[in-house]
Design a protein around this motif. Sequence first.
Motif, PDB file in Angstrom:
ATOM      1  N   ARG A  56      -1.084   9.144   0.879  1.00  0.00           N
ATOM      2  CA  ARG A  56      -2.075   8.710   1.082  1.00  0.00           C
ATOM      3  C   ARG A  56      -2.164   7.703   0.111  1.00  0.00           C
ATOM      4  O   ARG A  56      -1.841   7.446  -1.206  1.00  0.00           O
ATOM      5  N   SER A 111      -1.636   5.642   8.292  1.00  0.00           N
ATOM      6  CA  SER A 111      -2.211   4.799   8.720  1.00  0.00           C
ATOM      7  C   SER A 111      -3.755   5.310   9.039  1.00  0.00           C
ATOM      8  O   SER A 111      -3.643   6.496   8.701  1.00  0.00           O
ATOM      9  N   THR A 112      -4.330   4.229   9.547  1.00  0.00           N
ATOM     10  CA  THR A 112      -5.538   4.752   9.489  1.00  0.00           C
ATOM     11  C   THR A 112      -6.553   3.696  11.042  1.00  0.00           C
ATOM     12  O   THR A 112      -5.409   2.586  10.512  1.00  0.00           O
ATOM     13  N   THR A 116      -9.606   1.905  12.537  1.00  0.00           N
ATOM     14  CA  THR A 116     -11.244   1.426  11.789  1.00  0.00           C
ATOM     15  C   THR A 116     -11.880   1.225  12.561  1.00  0.00           C
ATOM     16  O   THR A 116     -11.282   0.081  13.389  1.00  0.00           O
ATOM     17  N   TYR A 120      -5.624   0.186   2.508  1.00  0.00           N
ATOM     18  CA  TYR A 120      -5.657   0.138   2.920  1.00  0.00           C
ATOM     19  C   TYR A 120      -5.487  -1.869   3.587  1.00  0.00           C
ATOM     20  O   TYR A 120      -5.802  -2.413   2.844  1.00  0.00           O
ATOM     21  N   VAL A 154      -1.030   8.262  13.929  1.00  0.00           N
ATOM     22  CA  VAL A 154      -3.210   8.756  13.892  1.00  0.00           C
ATOM     23  C   VAL A 154      -3.776   8.282  15.146  1.00  0.00           C
ATOM     24  O   VAL A 154      -3.103   7.633  16.229  1.00  0.00           O
ATOM     25  N   ARG A 184      -7.841   8.700  17.130  1.00  0.00           N
ATOM     26  CA  ARG A 184      -9.059   8.732  17.017  1.00  0.00           C
ATOM     27  C   ARG A 184      -9.580   8.980  18.429  1.00  0.00           C
ATOM     28  O   ARG A 184      -9.492   8.224  19.288  1.00  0.00           O
TER      29      ARG A 184
END
Length: 274
Positions: free
Chosen positions: A80, A175-176, A178, A209, A267, A269
Amino acid sequence: MTLRRLLTSSAAGLAALTVLAEALSAPSAAAAGAVEARALGGRTPAEAGPEPTAPPAARSAPDRPAIRSVRVLPRQPVARPRRGVRLVVEVVARGAAGPRGVTLRVEPGRRGRGRAAPPPLRHARGGGWEAWRFTPPVRLSRWYPAGRWRAVATVRDARGRRTTAATSFLFRKASTLTGVQAVRARRRARALRVSGTLMRVDPTGRFDYWSFPRQRVSIQFRKHGGRRWKIQARARTDREGVFHRRVPRRHGVWRVVYPGTRRYAGVIRVIRHT
């Protein structure tokens, strides 16, 4: 002919027959002795002596040190932005000498200089096997190169003999997703507009990020009470990491999935229940 002369001639004839029989049997015995002498290497049985006995079997050399397994936990570490990953490496080995009989080195790629781990915790197992657990003090953080890494273990016995074994693992950065949402598409009452932004750990280190351009994501759907997800559409992020796509409006659960790469983790979501 008188009785005395007859008896004398019969005794002489019997003696002659006995001598003739011995003369005829002598070659056969000599031949048998010759055959047996040839079998004994040219010596007669009396000269040959007792048969030689087989030498005692040599003692087998002791087993070399061995490594049965090298296991890294977590199997796929992910760093992270502000938190590294603490590794635990377990080595199951046999034949190690002393508390430092097993050593460990963790290194990036197939070659290169790695960091030696401190002395491990040692636990006995059956059959002479022992579990050696290493906890390297340095965490794998965003500052280490992502990709394939190796954990190399070496066991050494009391005679200095060594055995080495290695295992590889994939170290990636996070990675994320948003701003992911699914709303009614304008001018199309039976369609949804799915959009969002894909970001990754900033490779320059200036931010946590940053946008992740030119990556593919999939938009998946699952019915209420169902278990199987089906891909309804795919989208590609632009230069700012933004994506959007229209899909048919259906009752169920929607989600956006980024599968990840060799250097960045995937990731998922969940975005909407309809």
